[in-house]
Design a protein around this motif. Structure first.
Motif, PDB file in Angstrom:
ATOM      1  N   LEU A 208     105.361 -21.449  60.399  1.00 31.15           N
ATOM      2  CA  LEU A 208     105.082 -22.653  59.838  1.00 31.15           C
ATOM      3  C   LEU A 208     103.975 -23.395  60.489  1.00 31.15           C
ATOM      4  CD1 LEU A 208     108.789 -24.343  60.450  1.00 31.15           C
ATOM      5  CD2 LEU A 208     107.637 -24.124  58.001  1.00 31.15           C
ATOM      6  N   TRP A 209     103.373 -23.089  61.343  1.00 36.89           N
ATOM      7  CA  TRP A 209     102.161 -23.635  61.742  1.00 36.89           C
ATOM      8  C   TRP A 209     101.008 -22.828  61.181  1.00 36.89           C
ATOM      9  CZ3 TRP A 209      99.363 -26.634  64.604  1.00 36.89           C
ATOM     10  CH2 TRP A 209      98.270 -26.503  65.128  1.00 36.89           C
ATOM     11  N   GLN A 210     101.139 -21.478  60.961  1.00 43.10           N
ATOM     12  CA  GLN A 210     100.189 -20.841  60.197  1.00 43.10           C
ATOM     13  C   GLN A 210     100.098 -21.091  58.720  1.00 43.10           C
ATOM     14  OE1 GLN A 210      97.581 -19.125  61.540  1.00 43.10           O
ATOM     15  NE2 GLN A 210      98.517 -18.985  63.791  1.00 43.10           N
ATOM     16  N   ASN A 211     101.194 -21.531  58.147  1.00 41.68           N
ATOM     17  CA  ASN A 211     101.047 -21.492  56.601  1.00 41.68           C
ATOM     18  C   ASN A 211     101.345 -22.859  56.075  1.00 41.68           C
ATOM     19  OD1 ASN A 211     101.378 -18.470  56.573  1.00 41.68           O
ATOM     20  ND2 ASN A 211     103.421 -18.616  56.944  1.00 41.68           N
ATOM     21  N   LYS A 212     101.970 -23.527  56.898  1.00 41.72           N
ATOM     22  CA  LYS A 212     102.035 -25.133  56.379  1.00 41.72           C
ATOM     23  C   LYS A 212     101.373 -26.164  56.862  1.00 41.72           C
ATOM     24  CE  LYS A 212     105.571 -23.899  53.352  1.00 41.72           C
ATOM     25  NZ  LYS A 212     105.648 -24.205  51.950  1.00 41.72           N
ATOM     26  N   TYR A 213     101.101 -25.880  58.070  1.00 43.28           N
ATOM     27  CA  TYR A 213     100.593 -27.289  58.986  1.00 43.28           C
ATOM     28  C   TYR A 213      98.973 -27.042  59.158  1.00 43.28           C
ATOM     29  CZ  TYR A 213     104.981 -29.214  59.619  1.00 43.28           C
ATOM     30  OH  TYR A 213     106.535 -29.719  59.289  1.00 43.28           O
ATOM     31  N   LYS A 214      98.789 -25.761  59.864  1.00 44.19           N
ATOM     32  CA  LYS A 214      97.229 -25.703  60.194  1.00 44.19           C
ATOM     33  C   LYS A 214      96.436 -25.626  59.073  1.00 44.19           C
ATOM     34  CE  LYS A 214      94.846 -22.041  63.018  1.00 44.19           C
ATOM     35  NZ  LYS A 214      94.816 -20.748  63.557  1.00 44.19           N
ATOM     36  N   LEU A 226     106.765 -36.118  54.926  1.00 40.48           N
ATOM     37  CA  LEU A 226     107.301 -34.762  54.482  1.00 40.48           C
ATOM     38  C   LEU A 226     107.033 -33.734  55.486  1.00 40.48           C
ATOM     39  CD1 LEU A 226     107.627 -32.225  52.362  1.00 40.48           C
ATOM     40  CD2 LEU A 226     105.368 -32.409  52.099  1.00 40.48           C
ATOM     41  N   TYR A 227     105.802 -33.729  56.342  1.00 40.50           N
ATOM     42  CA  TYR A 227     105.522 -32.822  57.429  1.00 40.50           C
ATOM     43  C   TYR A 227     106.244 -33.184  58.818  1.00 40.50           C
ATOM     44  CZ  TYR A 227     102.278 -30.790  54.139  1.00 40.50           C
ATOM     45  OH  TYR A 227     101.634 -30.145  52.898  1.00 40.50           O
ATOM     46  N   LEU A 228     106.708 -34.438  58.736  1.00 46.67           N
ATOM     47  CA  LEU A 228     107.504 -34.622  60.053  1.00 46.67           C
ATOM     48  C   LEU A 228     108.899 -34.258  59.825  1.00 46.67           C
ATOM     49  CD1 LEU A 228     105.851 -37.834  61.482  1.00 46.67           C
ATOM     50  CD2 LEU A 228     105.861 -35.780  62.539  1.00 46.67           C
ATOM     51  N   PHE A 229     109.528 -34.974  58.725  1.00 46.40           N
ATOM     52  CA  PHE A 229     110.909 -35.016  58.722  1.00 46.40           C
ATOM     53  C   PHE A 229     111.244 -33.754  57.895  1.00 46.40           C
ATOM     54  CE2 PHE A 229     109.863 -39.483  59.173  1.00 46.40           C
ATOM     55  CZ  PHE A 229     110.544 -39.778  60.238  1.00 46.40           C
ATOM     56  N   GLY A 230     110.310 -33.080  57.264  1.00 43.57           N
ATOM     57  CA  GLY A 230     110.802 -31.856  56.301  1.00 43.57           C
ATOM     58  C   GLY A 230     111.300 -32.087  54.922  1.00 43.57           C
ATOM     59  N   ASN A 231     111.497 -30.906  54.359  1.00 41.80           N
ATOM     60  CA  ASN A 231     111.783 -31.097  52.952  1.00 41.80           C
ATOM     61  C   ASN A 231     112.185 -29.315  52.540  1.00 41.80           C
ATOM     62  OD1 ASN A 231     112.033 -30.623  50.161  1.00 41.80           O
ATOM     63  ND2 ASN A 231     111.489 -32.895  50.077  1.00 41.80           N
ATOM     64  N   GLU A 232     113.447 -28.920  52.469  1.00 35.83           N
ATOM     65  CA  GLU A 232     113.865 -27.697  52.181  1.00 35.83           C
ATOM     66  C   GLU A 232     113.054 -27.107  50.766  1.00 35.83           C
ATOM     67  OE1 GLU A 232     115.124 -25.685  54.257  1.00 35.83           O
ATOM     68  OE2 GLU A 232     116.141 -27.384  55.800  1.00 35.83           O
ATOM     69  N   LYS A 233     112.987 -28.075  49.972  1.00 38.70           N
ATOM     70  CA  LYS A 233     112.377 -27.522  48.734  1.00 38.70           C
ATOM     71  C   LYS A 233     111.088 -27.217  48.971  1.00 38.70           C
ATOM     72  CE  LYS A 233     115.508 -30.127  45.685  1.00 38.70           C
ATOM     73  NZ  LYS A 233     115.639 -31.264  44.492  1.00 38.70           N
ATOM     74  N   ALA A 234     110.508 -27.666  49.729  1.00 41.20           N
ATOM     75  CA  ALA A 234     108.952 -27.672  50.115  1.00 41.20           C
ATOM     76  C   ALA A 234     108.992 -26.292  51.012  1.00 41.20           C
ATOM     77  CB  ALA A 234     108.162 -28.885  50.501  1.00 41.20           C
ATOM     78  N   GLY A 235     109.727 -25.727  51.552  1.00 46.30           N
ATOM     79  CA  GLY A 235     109.995 -24.618  52.679  1.00 46.30           C
ATOM     80  C   GLY A 235     109.685 -25.290  53.773  1.00 46.30           C
ATOM     81  N   ILE A 236     109.885 -26.674  54.386  1.00 46.65           N
ATOM     82  CA  ILE A 236     109.646 -27.110  55.489  1.00 46.65           C
ATOM     83  C   ILE A 236     111.121 -27.720  56.035  1.00 46.65           C
ATOM     84  CG2 ILE A 236     108.572 -28.817  56.885  1.00 46.65           C
ATOM     85  CD1 ILE A 236     106.398 -29.140  54.911  1.00 46.65           C
ATOM     86  N   PRO A 237     111.672 -26.998  57.168  1.00 46.72           N
ATOM     87  CA  PRO A 237     113.059 -27.357  57.687  1.00 46.72           C
ATOM     88  C   PRO A 237     113.069 -28.988  58.311  1.00 46.72           C
ATOM     89  CG  PRO A 237     112.188 -25.146  58.372  1.00 46.72           C
ATOM     90  CD  PRO A 237     111.097 -25.901  58.013  1.00 46.72           C
ATOM     91  N   TRP A 238     114.324 -29.306  58.313  1.00 50.55           N
ATOM     92  CA  TRP A 238     114.374 -30.554  58.829  1.00 50.55           C
ATOM     93  C   TRP A 238     113.804 -30.904  60.389  1.00 50.55           C
ATOM     94  CZ3 TRP A 238     117.186 -32.080  63.222  1.00 50.55           C
ATOM     95  CH2 TRP A 238     117.670 -33.444  63.502  1.00 50.55           C
ATOM     96  N   CYS A 239     113.082 -31.887  60.383  1.00 54.44           N
ATOM     97  CA  CYS A 239     112.240 -32.262  61.564  1.00 54.44           C
ATOM     98  C   CYS A 239     111.364 -31.356  61.920  1.00 54.44           C
ATOM     99  CB  CYS A 239     113.206 -32.644  62.635  1.00 54.44           C
ATOM    100  SG  CYS A 239     113.845 -34.583  62.438  1.00 54.44           S
ATOM    101  N   ALA A 240     110.864 -30.542  61.012  1.00 57.29           N
ATOM    102  CA  ALA A 240     109.862 -29.410  61.793  1.00 57.29           C
ATOM    103  C   ALA A 240     108.574 -30.020  62.352  1.00 57.29           C
ATOM    104  CB  ALA A 240     109.609 -28.409  60.395  1.00 57.29           C
ATOM    105  N   GLY A 241     108.424 -31.106  61.771  1.00 53.98           N
ATOM    106  CA  GLY A 241     106.933 -31.675  62.429  1.00 53.98           C
ATOM    107  C   GLY A 241     107.137 -32.012  63.900  1.00 53.98           C
ATOM    108  N   TYR A 242     108.263 -32.417  64.063  1.00 54.49           N
ATOM    109  CA  TYR A 242     108.681 -32.925  65.482  1.00 54.49           C
ATOM    110  C   TYR A 242     108.475 -31.617  66.430  1.00 54.49           C
ATOM    111  CZ  TYR A 242     109.969 -37.597  63.997  1.00 54.49           C
ATOM    112  OH  TYR A 242     110.084 -38.912  63.589  1.00 54.49           O
TER     113      TYR A 242
END
Length: 280
Positions: A208-214, A226-242
């Protein structure tokens, strides 16, 4: 730092009586439960925060059960714990902190199952905490949430008041704000293990760090939710930003051998640049 805890459960009986008599829950909740506290909670806020108000609880049977259990809450013990936590933070303003405890929505399964029945929000210095005492072993999480939100208040005072304009609302800022707050809360509660921090395996965090956040860290005005709480449709799990914010700050602490309190005044972008240099 003076901490004042108020318990909104004292106002619940008036709400229950009016709704039982057939009055509209939304109006009764606003007048009986929210209004006695809201102006004080938002005393330091520079803009309207109405979207953060706790929503009405309309299941009166559940609410009565919550009230019975919360009458047993050790408020004096909470006061001592909150004061101990506050003494661990370097505060540069003398404004008192008001904390109001509200009932939590028993139908919110995410909060019940993933957040131990306790959530909070900072209101530019003051804070509200919502509790669902029908969730087993919720009590230790009250002071964890307090520690997290109080760190936000102290961090926010430094960066948004004393050094207003130095941050540019970039994604890295949002990640570091949350990462430092959770690092501090865990330092105060080393026996707890929040699901929002430890629910993802290390390899998934790295991906996630390499592909979504960095690639987006220096974007201004990002979709922080979106980036803190996540969105499964966007490929970001729940609370991934935390989880990533915590992982990021932990990396920095290990690399620099500093404490979480000592890095409060380090600009998030400077922290990021040092971490990126270490990767090369």
């Amino acid at each position: 730092m003076k901490i004042e805890i108020q318990n909104a459960f004292r106002e619940i009986q008036h709400y229950l009586d009016r709704v039982q008599a057939g009055q509209a829950p939304e109006i009764c909740w606003e007048e009986e439960v929210i209004a006695p506290y809201w102006a004080k909670l938002c005393a330091y806020a520079p803009f309207d925060l109405s979207e953060r108000k706790p929503r009405p609880i309309t299941d009166l049977s559940i609410l009565r059960q919550q009230c019975v259990l919360l009458q047993r809450l050790d408020m004096e013990g909470l006061q001592r714990t909150f004061e101990k936590i506050a003494s661990a933070l370097p505060c540069e303003d003398d404004d008192p902190v008001t904390v109001v405890i509200f009932p939590g929505d028993h139908n919110n399964q995410t909060v019940n199952n993933q957040q131990n029945g306790v959530i909070g929000t900072s209101l530019f210095g003051n804070m509200l905490i919502q509790l669902n005492p029908l969730v087993a072993e919720y009590e230790p999480w009250i002071s964890y949430v307090f520690a997290h939100e109080l760190h936000h208040a102290v961090w926010g005072n430094y960066w948004f008041v004393l050094h207003a304009g130095e941050l540019e609302n970039k994604l890295i800022d949002a990640l570091v704000i949350e990462g430092e707050a959770d690092c501090f809360a865990l330092e105060m509660h080393p026996d707890l293990r929040p699901k929002w921090l430890f629910g993802l395996p290390e390899e998934e965090i790295l991906a996630l760090w390499q592909n979504k956040y960095k690639p987006r860290l220096l974007q201004k005005e990002p979709d922080a939710a979106l980036y803190l709480f996540g969105n499964e449709k966007a490929g970001i799990p729940w609370c991934a930003g935390y989880a990533i914010g915590y992982w990021l700050v932990q990396r920095y602490l290990r690399q620099t051998n500093q404490s979480v309190v000592s890095i409060l005044k380090i600009k998030p972008e400077d922290m990021l640049q040092q971490l990126l240099q270490a990767e090369t």
